[in-house]
Design a protein around this motif. Structure first.
Motif, PDB file in Angstrom:
ATOM      1  N   SER A  49      58.253  50.691   7.829  1.00 25.29           N
ATOM      2  CA  SER A  49      57.047  49.937   8.038  1.00 25.29           C
ATOM      3  C   SER A  49      56.294  50.443   9.436  1.00 25.29           C
ATOM      4  CB  SER A  49      57.832  48.644   8.294  1.00 25.29           C
ATOM      5  OG  SER A  49      58.266  47.963   7.577  1.00 25.29           O
ATOM      6  N   PRO A  59      51.080  43.781   8.302  1.00 27.20           N
ATOM      7  CA  PRO A  59      51.455  43.167   7.326  1.00 27.20           C
ATOM      8  C   PRO A  59      53.123  42.602   7.462  1.00 27.20           C
ATOM      9  CG  PRO A  59      50.095  44.716   6.574  1.00 27.20           C
ATOM     10  CD  PRO A  59      50.076  44.941   8.032  1.00 27.20           C
ATOM     11  N   MET A  62      52.804  39.633   9.563  1.00 30.86           N
ATOM     12  CA  MET A  62      52.237  38.425   9.057  1.00 30.86           C
ATOM     13  C   MET A  62      53.370  37.810   7.898  1.00 30.86           C
ATOM     14  SD  MET A  62      48.300  39.616   8.069  1.00 30.86           S
ATOM     15  CE  MET A  62      48.264  41.294   7.886  1.00 30.86           C
ATOM     16  N   GLU A  63      54.182  38.833   7.262  1.00 34.34           N
ATOM     17  CA  GLU A  63      55.057  38.327   6.410  1.00 34.34           C
ATOM     18  C   GLU A  63      56.100  37.579   6.915  1.00 34.34           C
ATOM     19  OE1 GLU A  63      56.504  41.361   3.620  1.00 34.34           O
ATOM     20  OE2 GLU A  63      57.474  39.940   2.430  1.00 34.34           O
ATOM     21  N   ASP A  66      54.692  34.020   7.865  1.00 36.46           N
ATOM     22  CA  ASP A  66      54.826  33.331   7.030  1.00 36.46           C
ATOM     23  C   ASP A  66      56.079  32.670   6.522  1.00 36.46           C
ATOM     24  OD1 ASP A  66      53.063  31.965   5.123  1.00 36.46           O
ATOM     25  OD2 ASP A  66      53.888  33.216   3.425  1.00 36.46           O
ATOM     26  N   TYR A  70      57.668  28.937   6.721  1.00 39.17           N
ATOM     27  CA  TYR A  70      58.329  28.302   5.217  1.00 39.17           C
ATOM     28  C   TYR A  70      59.572  27.699   5.716  1.00 39.17           C
ATOM     29  CZ  TYR A  70      58.724  28.480   0.463  1.00 39.17           C
ATOM     30  OH  TYR A  70      58.755  27.985  -1.141  1.00 39.17           O
ATOM     31  N   THR A  85      50.963  28.086   1.574  1.00 39.14           N
ATOM     32  CA  THR A  85      50.229  28.348   2.897  1.00 39.14           C
ATOM     33  C   THR A  85      48.770  28.360   2.501  1.00 39.14           C
ATOM     34  OG1 THR A  85      51.881  29.896   3.282  1.00 39.14           O
ATOM     35  CG2 THR A  85      49.797  29.861   4.748  1.00 39.14           C
ATOM     36  N   LEU A  88      46.299  30.818   7.470  1.00 31.04           N
ATOM     37  CA  LEU A  88      47.220  31.631   8.302  1.00 31.04           C
ATOM     38  C   LEU A  88      46.368  32.635   9.187  1.00 31.04           C
ATOM     39  CD1 LEU A  88      50.583  33.387   7.907  1.00 31.04           C
ATOM     40  CD2 LEU A  88      48.677  34.578   8.812  1.00 31.04           C
ATOM     41  N   SER A  89      46.352  32.313  10.331  1.00 35.02           N
ATOM     42  CA  SER A  89      45.626  33.003  11.454  1.00 35.02           C
ATOM     43  C   SER A  89      46.281  33.711  12.540  1.00 35.02           C
ATOM     44  CB  SER A  89      44.233  32.230  12.048  1.00 35.02           C
ATOM     45  OG  SER A  89      43.816  32.664  12.916  1.00 35.02           O
ATOM     46  N   ILE A  90      46.344  34.969  12.536  1.00 35.46           N
ATOM     47  CA  ILE A  90      47.317  35.940  13.277  1.00 35.46           C
ATOM     48  C   ILE A  90      46.360  36.477  14.530  1.00 35.46           C
ATOM     49  CG2 ILE A  90      47.158  37.860  11.620  1.00 35.46           C
ATOM     50  CD1 ILE A  90      50.348  38.172  12.845  1.00 35.46           C
ATOM     51  N   HIS A 132      50.858  36.223  17.761  1.00 39.05           N
ATOM     52  CA  HIS A 132      50.938  34.775  17.568  1.00 39.05           C
ATOM     53  C   HIS A 132      49.969  34.499  16.313  1.00 39.05           C
ATOM     54  CE1 HIS A 132      49.443  30.758  18.409  1.00 39.05           C
ATOM     55  NE2 HIS A 132      50.482  30.455  18.985  1.00 39.05           N
ATOM     56  N   THR A 134      48.979  30.917  13.907  1.00 42.36           N
ATOM     57  CA  THR A 134      48.804  29.462  13.247  1.00 42.36           C
ATOM     58  C   THR A 134      48.744  29.434  12.029  1.00 42.36           C
ATOM     59  OG1 THR A 134      46.426  29.381  13.835  1.00 42.36           O
ATOM     60  CG2 THR A 134      47.849  28.794  15.547  1.00 42.36           C
TER      61      THR A 134
ATOM     62  N   PRO B  59      51.816  37.160   1.708  1.00 43.58           N
ATOM     63  CA  PRO B  59      51.682  38.476   2.112  1.00 43.58           C
ATOM     64  C   PRO B  59      51.268  39.530   1.255  1.00 43.58           C
ATOM     65  CG  PRO B  59      53.934  37.142   2.651  1.00 43.58           C
ATOM     66  CD  PRO B  59      53.057  36.379   1.565  1.00 43.58           C
ATOM     67  N   LEU B  88      43.222  38.405  12.248  1.00 37.69           N
ATOM     68  CA  LEU B  88      43.012  38.235  10.873  1.00 37.69           C
ATOM     69  C   LEU B  88      43.332  36.660  10.360  1.00 37.69           C
ATOM     70  CD1 LEU B  88      44.052  40.851   8.045  1.00 37.69           C
ATOM     71  CD2 LEU B  88      44.649  38.224   7.674  1.00 37.69           C
ATOM     72  N   SER B  89      42.467  36.156   9.656  1.00 39.44           N
ATOM     73  CA  SER B  89      42.558  34.750   9.293  1.00 39.44           C
ATOM     74  C   SER B  89      42.156  34.642   7.957  1.00 39.44           C
ATOM     75  CB  SER B  89      41.483  33.919  10.171  1.00 39.44           C
ATOM     76  OG  SER B  89      41.733  32.476   9.787  1.00 39.44           O
ATOM     77  N   ILE B  90      43.156  34.282   7.102  1.00 40.03           N
ATOM     78  CA  ILE B  90      43.060  34.055   5.632  1.00 40.03           C
ATOM     79  C   ILE B  90      43.293  32.659   5.112  1.00 40.03           C
ATOM     80  CG2 ILE B  90      45.794  34.462   5.358  1.00 40.03           C
ATOM     81  CD1 ILE B  90      44.893  36.101   2.762  1.00 40.03           C
ATOM     82  N   PHE B  92      43.701  30.786   1.579  1.00 39.87           N
ATOM     83  CA  PHE B  92      44.201  30.817   0.187  1.00 39.87           C
ATOM     84  C   PHE B  92      43.469  29.838  -0.519  1.00 39.87           C
ATOM     85  CE2 PHE B  92      47.443  32.595   2.998  1.00 39.87           C
ATOM     86  CZ  PHE B  92      47.778  33.923   2.464  1.00 39.87           C
TER      87      PHE B  92
END
Lengths: 143, 143, 143, 143
Positions: A49, A59, A62-63, A66, A70, A85, A88-90, A132, A134, B59, B88-90, B92
């Motif tokens: 990775s 990623p 992010m995974e 998430d 969950y 989801t 998602l903001s990182i 971080h 949300t 992801p 990064l803000s997503i 869905f």
């Protein structure tokens, strides 16, 4: 403190049953602790990775975030594998170490339709967060 | 229209040289088109990314969006493999089809220090986006 | 193109009835154009919103974006004054000019429960956006 | 605990000098406490900010969060009135009470170029947050 709706073991069994291709012994993700509306999960360091500069990829974080959210959702509302989801903001804060990542998820709102939480990710053995997050989950409704 | 700083082929060669473990023929990600500050990339459908309900995982879409932005950054400022995502803000939007995903990245600001863009992701053959992303990249400085 | 659920004039009348303290002739906000799922609104330049460096304040742009989204929601689903913003994310791209601001809102998803859109804000007479926003509105349900 | 780079009083004096039109006695915003990288600020309840349903408006909370972050930035790096917000993301969690709002800002990263923090907003006298914000500030550079 209110008891979680599902234990870490029960959540792990559910995830393995629902996502056999993604969550299995050796997949790299594990659940370390679950309280009501809270979860601590781990990502096992894996050279594959790494990105240029020798840092863990975005990623991957992010995974992990998430996944932590969950698990926290299950800890608060029980088995809802179809929770999805919606946002998602990182923020990436620091270069992670070449080490496992620990993600602490904490729900800020558990609504009937929407669950909102934050996740803080650390490199194991460090005090300063590397990222971080949300995130908002939408819960399927009967009506 | 201004010419891109790097062609799709040059970016693919650079990514393969910098991320051999992540970007290689058959990795599932490919670059379809590059213009100045714009990129269209593809993710090849893969059953192993499905989640309950038979949808493509979040992801998978976040990683694709980050890849699309990274290519778009190169298209505007040239080879900067150490450029890093800071935010990064997503959102869905819809359940993806069981099909390839196409991500269109478009930069909204190309600053000396920060690059900001948006990425819209579609299931191949559909008109309605499945996800929308905004992301910020930080560009390493000489000083 | 599908007709909007409400015209610009009808939306202005509704806003004035619902928010007399916030939306009135001379309040600085006006609706310039409405299509289905789209809205263009204006903020009239006002010295009192300037911050150090002589730029328009961030909250002024956030408020304008929220207003543009609110109008766009009405254009798609009709009068829903109790629709509430659940998430708003703004990227500030450039220093605004000492001029009016124009905000173009475009909905990306109009769901039964959630509406997601983006807003791009320009200083009048310029081509490059000063800010970009994504926002989610939650729509009250009968059940 | 590390001492703040500026006291609450010094920050108030600076803000009043830099933003006389926005920050002055009676403006509704006040600084309650400052520690290194942390700030607690207050918004005085004002009927004119109510929206349908009798709740405090979203822009009021966004402005308060931006103010709290700005104060926290000063507490960590000293007077930098030209620091600018580059990204702000807010999740609205609950309907605020008809009461003052308290915003607690906490910086998660204080970098040379970027400062990232989170702000949690409460209605005075309640334990559950009404909104949560993450924001990034860009710090002007010598070079």
């Amino acid at each position: 403190m209110r008891a979680p709706a599902m234990s870490a073991d029960d959540i792990a069994l559910l995830l393995h049953a629902e996502f056999p291709q993604a969550f299995y012994p050796g997949c790299g993700h594990s659940i370390e602790r679950v309280d009501f509306g809270k979860a601590r999960v781990r990502w096992a360091f894996d050279e594959s990775s790494l990105r240029p500069g020798g840092t863990v990829s975005g990623p991957t974080m992010m995974e992990l975030a998430d996944f932590a959210m969950y698990v926290a959702v299950f800890s608060a509302i029980g088995p809802q594998p179809l929770a999805v989801t919606t946002n998602l903001s990182i923020n990436f804060l620091r270069k992670p170490a070449r080490a496992d990542l620990i993600a602490n998820a904490r729900l800020m709102k558990v609504g009937k339709r929407l669950v909102v939480g934050e996740v803080t990710i650390y490199s194991e053995g460090t005090d300063e967060p590397v990222a971080h997050v949300t995130a908002t989950y939408s819960i399927p409704q009967a009506c």
